[in-house]
Design an enzyme around this catalytic site. Structure first.
Site, PDB file in Angstrom:
ATOM      1  N   GLY A   1       0.793  -1.217   0.000  1.00 32.11           N
ATOM      2  CA  GLY A   1       0.000   0.000   0.000  1.00 32.11           C
ATOM      3  C   GLY A   1       0.828   1.271   0.000  1.00 32.11           C
ATOM      4  O   GLY A   1       0.482   2.252  -0.668  1.00 32.11           O
ATOM      5  N   SER A   2       1.939   1.269   0.743  1.00 34.03           N
ATOM      6  CA  SER A   2       2.773   2.477   0.805  1.00 34.03           C
ATOM      7  C   SER A   2       3.387   2.791  -0.554  1.00 34.03           C
ATOM      8  O   SER A   2       3.477   3.959  -0.951  1.00 34.03           O
ATOM      9  CB  SER A   2       3.879   2.310   1.855  1.00 34.03           C
ATOM     10  OG  SER A   2       3.330   2.297   3.154  1.00 34.03           O
TER      11      SER A   2
ATOM     12  N   ALA B   1      -2.668  -6.227   0.209  1.00 30.46           N
ATOM     13  CA  ALA B   1      -3.246  -7.559   0.407  1.00 30.46           C
ATOM     14  C   ALA B   1      -3.341  -7.959   1.876  1.00 30.46           C
ATOM     15  O   ALA B   1      -4.294  -8.632   2.279  1.00 30.46           O
ATOM     16  CB  ALA B   1      -2.428  -8.596  -0.360  1.00 30.46           C
TER      17      ALA B   1
ATOM     18  N   CYS C   1       2.554   1.688  11.826  1.00 23.30           N
ATOM     19  CA  CYS C   1       3.714   2.319  11.181  1.00 23.30           C
ATOM     20  C   CYS C   1       4.368   3.372  12.061  1.00 23.30           C
ATOM     21  O   CYS C   1       5.446   3.868  11.753  1.00 23.30           O
ATOM     22  CB  CYS C   1       3.295   2.943   9.854  1.00 23.30           C
ATOM     23  SG  CYS C   1       2.680   1.717   8.671  1.00 23.30           S
TER      24      CYS C   1
END
Length: 393
Positions: free
Chosen positions: A72-73, A201, A326
């Site tokens: 995603g990042s 995912a 994070c």
């Protein structure tokens, strides 16, 4: 080993056995490089094509609009930097919000150093963006609006369709970080006027280290990674075949079971919220009802520190967090909680519990039995609590 009650699904989910089973042959049996021209490699290419179709179907996109990434990042960085550099001749203004994931915020900070102007929209006390603020922030130099679909800390779901409609009317590209949304709530890129969308995912029971970026057909975007012709010349690097296969299987399963899972998890979420709010001086953070992610619970307990809560929960076999995974090493309070108006001393006492497909009512009951005792124990040791009692407030 003591029983583990996992309530940190927003940080990551486990990979479901059905997903692992579908991935396994691409480690040992069908290991050919998809870019090779011999017949053996065609099995790998075919598997990627199937996964691409599955991802596209899950968000009502075309398969040609799906590009696989390392997570995603990476998808966020590609969307934001790629659009910024590809459209810098039209303008240098980007609009985002004060509660985005750091993958978005840090990408914007990077672009600011490159001469781009960044506007950070405020949110209301539920973490919701006001459309009027977005309208007022748009200038003739605005080239991109990037607003997350649903917040990873407080679970608030944004009015994405309305934001997308406004951007489409103003001819401004709209990207949404949908990492927390995909697989959990309905996402339709066409209906919602979305130009770019990021997903990962491992947030919907797939493997870690793989994600995807939806790029609407016709959108001009620069490449983030150079070096090869993979992903139709847009994302270099030999494909993570097994990971991509896992993503495809996971999203297919998530979408098929979404309604039933959402109803069940939402019911457990509401029970957990109601129970936690019975603890005196507890604050619920984020929106309520249908404007909140099904599995998200985020509260603050006044007069105590969130980190201490997590340590004691861990001793009782409960996995939770105080915010984004994070930023777990940071001593600063959550930027999201500060953005919704909480003072530092209250924001420090946050607890995020995020439920998943395997969460049971018995587990919720256990958490509701353990948490009040932990909160009271920590308050009994807190000088802030002692001062509060002495003042008789």
């Amino acid at each position: 080993m003591k029983k583990i009650i996992y309530m940190d699904h927003a940080a990551t989910t486990y990979t479901k056995p059905e997903v692992v089973k579908e991935m396994m042959p691409y480690f040992t049996e069908y290991y050919g490089n998809p870019s090779s021209i011999y017949s053996f490699s065609r099995e790998s290419k075919k598997a990627i094509d199937i996964a691409r179709e599955r991802v596209a179907g899950a968000i009502n996109a075309d398969a040609s609009e799906i590009y696989f990434t390392g997570g995603g990042s990476e998808a966020d960085n590609w969307a934001i930097k790629g659009i910024a550099f590809a459209h810098k001749d039209k303008g240098n203004h980007i609009i985002t919000t004060s509660i985005e994931h750091h993958a978005v915020l840090h990408a914007c900070e990077f672009l600011k150093k490159q001469g781009f102007e960044i506007t950070y929209l405020p949110v209301d006390d539920n973490g919701m963006v006001r459309l009027e603020d977005l309208k007022n922030a748009i200038t003739d130099k605005t080239i991109l609006v990037t607003i997350m679909f649903a917040n990873n800390e407080i679970g608030t779901i944004q009015p994405i369709k309305e934001i997308g409609k406004l951007c489409r009317e103003r001819n401004i590209i709209f990207h949404t970080d949908a990492v927390q949304a995909v697989g959990h709530i309905p996402v339709d890129v066409k209906e919602m006027n979305i130009d770019l969308l990021s997903m990962a995912a491992h947030k919907f029971y797939g493997p870690k280290g793989v994600g995807a970026l939806y790029i609407r057909k016709g959108i001009k975007i620069d490449n983030l990674i150079h070096g090869g012709a993979q992903e139709r010349n847009r994302r270099a690097g030999t494909e993570n075949i097994s990971g991509i296969v896992g993503l495809g299987k996971a999203i297919d399963m998530a979408v098929k079971n979404m309604d039933a899972n959402s109803k069940r998890i939402s019911k457990l979420r509401d029970k957990l919220i109601d129970g936690l709010l019975k603890i005196p001086h507890t604050i619920l953070n984020g929106a309520i009802g249908e404007n909140r992610l099904p599995g998200n619970v985020n509260v603050c307990f006044r007069f105590i520190e969130g980190e201490s809560i997590l340590l004691l929960l861990d001793m009782n076999g409960i996995c939770a967090s105080s915010g984004s995974a994070c930023t777990s090493g940071s001593l600063d309070p959550s930027h999201v909680l500060l953005a919704i108006g909480l003072p530092h001393e209250i924001a420090h006492g946050s607890l995020r519990l995020t439920l998943g497909d395997e969460t049971t009512e018995d587990e919720v009951d256990y958490v509701l039995e353990v948490v009040p005792k932990i909160v009271q124990r920590l308050r009994d040791m807190s000088p802030l609590w002692d001062d509060y009692l002495k003042k008789g407030e």
